[in-house]
Scaffold this active site. Structure first.
Site, mmCIF file in Angstrom:
data_model
loop_
_atom_site.group_PDB
_atom_site.id
_atom_site.type_symbol
_atom_site.label_atom_id
_atom_site.label_comp_id
_atom_site.label_asym_id
_atom_site.label_seq_id
_atom_site.Cartn_x
_atom_site.Cartn_y
_atom_site.Cartn_z
ATOM 1 N N LYS A 127 5.471 0.068 -12.036
ATOM 2 C CA LYS A 127 5.442 0.076 -10.564
ATOM 3 C C LYS A 127 4.056 -0.319 -10.120
ATOM 4 O O LYS A 127 3.081 -0.146 -10.862
ATOM 5 C CB LYS A 127 5.746 1.490 -10.037
ATOM 6 N N ASP A 167 9.455 -3.428 -2.843
ATOM 7 C CA ASP A 167 9.671 -2.005 -2.555
ATOM 8 C C ASP A 167 9.275 -1.871 -1.078
ATOM 9 O O ASP A 167 9.311 -2.871 -0.337
ATOM 10 C CB ASP A 167 8.831 -1.111 -3.483
#
Ligand code: NDP
Ligand code: 2IT
Length: 447
Positions: A127, A167
């Site tokens: 991430k 995201d």
């Protein structure tokens, strides 16, 4: 809290990562699930699998300088946590939001390992992001920020190494600027290095819809185990971004009525069901605020600027905004209103107290790492299409997504039953996701 050696590992992880409450929260939940199978797998403890799994393989933090429209130099902080590559290249989104810090990126990366494992596709967990706030910034500012971000990050990426996607705050516009800069710096048209690309330049049909669609499909599957379905149900959705909009669309396709949407300024209630064309126009095209939806809905919707979207009585709740947006008080209200199922479109939107209350009340609860896995699964399908220089139809891609989501649901149900916790999707998801990664790590030796 746990029996040793789980407790020893837990304490080491907490000690080594101080001041990161979201990361602690995510780790604690996984440890609680793994406590259920403690003793069944001495080989994992013997090889310190969990201790290794909790420590990211690599953590990158870098300066992102850029020049704003007024000519002023701005500085942001960029992150990429390459968490675990046992099952494939690091895979996970980039978040651009002022709240981003290392602990947030680590919690998201940690969750991503188990989620990606559950998809059954060959992707590891990672991430990244930055504390950059795209809101109110011009396209030129966003472009210069993305170019600066990629100028540093590109050396760590690659279709076999690390493959970011979107995201919060990162959608097709940002992926375009990031891909353009990667292509320029490397002199390679390496389409599979980023996912969520535009459809004209390597993107895949259904990726945009996949997270929201998948969360609604997961909710429907949970209801079906109880002889019900989304058909005829009132559904509350939080957020009004990529995940929320397409969760609402799939709820509608499955016969339900999405009655709410929100953003950080408040929420709207539309008793007739959301007008999704209007919502998309305001949010995807104009990048406006949710109050404008009520203003332009001709008196059919109301805007509420205080309180919580979970106050609205519904049968099903799909939290699709951000972490810890649904707390114990919200869960209590939802339970009092007779909520049947909660499926997390966002990552970790329910606090531990809320999750416990749902369990006590017998509400079907689908944790994000299972319920929102459709997005990253569709990303892996995009990588597959890029690698084979192919482009699938919408119908074929949606069929694959549906198969993957029903497969994840079945895996959670079967695993939960096998370990003596029938109906517990949290335990099912964590145990099933963990085992695959752990077995691969065992096979690779101490690395
Ligand atoms: P978007 O940026 O498209 O939308 C985010 C939405 O959530 C906006 O409505 C935003 O409102 C709201 N929101 C964000 N932060 C906050 C906050 N601190 N308080 C209140 N509201 C907030 O993001 P996505 O839809 O892509 O992501 C939503 C969630 O889904 C995140 O948890 C993400 O990690 C998760 N997720 C996303 C996937 C994807 O493929 N995009 C895949 C799997 C999970 P505002 O504009 O006012 O900030
Ligand atoms: O949280 C997530 O799964 C995402 N933001 C999507 C990750 C991806 O690589 O598609």
């Amino acid at each position: 809290m746990f029996d040793s050696p789980l407790q020893d590992t837990y304490e080491q992880v907490m000690r080594r990562n101080p001041g990161e409450p979201e990361f602690h929260q995510a780790v604690q939940e996984v440890f609680e699930s793994l406590a259920v199978i403690q003793g069944r797998h001495p080989e994992y403890a013997e090889h310190s699998i969990l201790l290794r799994l909790c420590e990211p393989e690599r953590q990158l933090i870098f300066r992102v300088p850029w020049v704003d429209d007024a000519g002023k130099v701005q500085v942001n902080r960029g992150f990429r946590v390459e968490y675990n590559s046992a099952l494939g290249p690091y895979k996970g989104g980039l978040r651009f939001h002022p709240s981003v810090n290392l602990g947030i990126v680590k919690f998201l990366g940690f969750e991503q390992i188990f989620k990606n494992s559950l998809t059954g596709l060959p992707i590891g967990g990672g991430k990244g992001g930055a504390d950059f706030d795209p809101r109110g910034r011009s396209d030129g500012e966003v472009m210069r920020f993305c170019q600066s971000f990629m100028t540093e990050l590109h050396r760590h990426l690659g279709e076999y190494t690390d493959v970011p996607a979107g995201d919060i705050g990162v959608g097709a516009r940002e992926i375009g600027y990031l891909f353009g800069q990667y292509k320029r710096l490397t002199n390679r048209y390496e389409a599979g290095v980023l996912t969520g690309k535009g459809l004209d330049w390597g993107g895949a049909l259904v990726r945009k819809e996949a997270t929201g669609y998948g969360a609604a499909i997961f909710a429907d599957e949970m209801l079906r185990t109880r002889g019900a379905s989304l058909d005829g149900r009132r559904v509350a959705i939080s957020g009004s971004g990529n995940v929320a909009i397409y969760a609402a669309e799939k709820v509608r396709q499955l016969g339900g009525t999405p009655v709410t949407a929100s953003d950080s300024s408040g929420y709207v209630v539309d008793e007739d069901g959301l007008d999704l064309d209007l919502l998309r126009q305001i949010k995807e095209v104009e990048r406006g605020r949710i109050g404008e939806y009520a203003e332009r809905r001709g008196g059919r919707a109301r805007f509420v600027g205080t309180g919580s979207v979970w106050e609205v009585p519904v049968d099903v709740a799909l939290p699709c905004a951000t972490q810890n947006e649904l707390d114990g008080a919200d869960a209590k209200t939802l339970v009092e209103h007779g909520v049947l199922a909660v499926a997390e479109g966002a990552n970790m939107p329910s606090t531990p107290e809320a999750v416990d209350l749902f369990a006590e009340a017998g509400v079907a609860f689908g944790p994000g790492k299972a319920a929102n896995a459709g997005g990253v699964a569709a990303s892996a399908l995009e990588m597959q299409q890029n690698a084979s220089r192919d482009a699938w139809t919408f119908e074929h891609s949606e069929e694959r997504l549906t198969q993957i989501m029903t497969g994840i649901h079945a895996t959670c149900v079967e695993t939960a039953a096998e370990v003596g916790r029938p109906g517990d999707y949290v335990v099912g998801a964590n145990v099933a996701g963990f085992r695959k990664v752990a077995d691969a790590m065992l096979a690779f030796g101490v690395i």
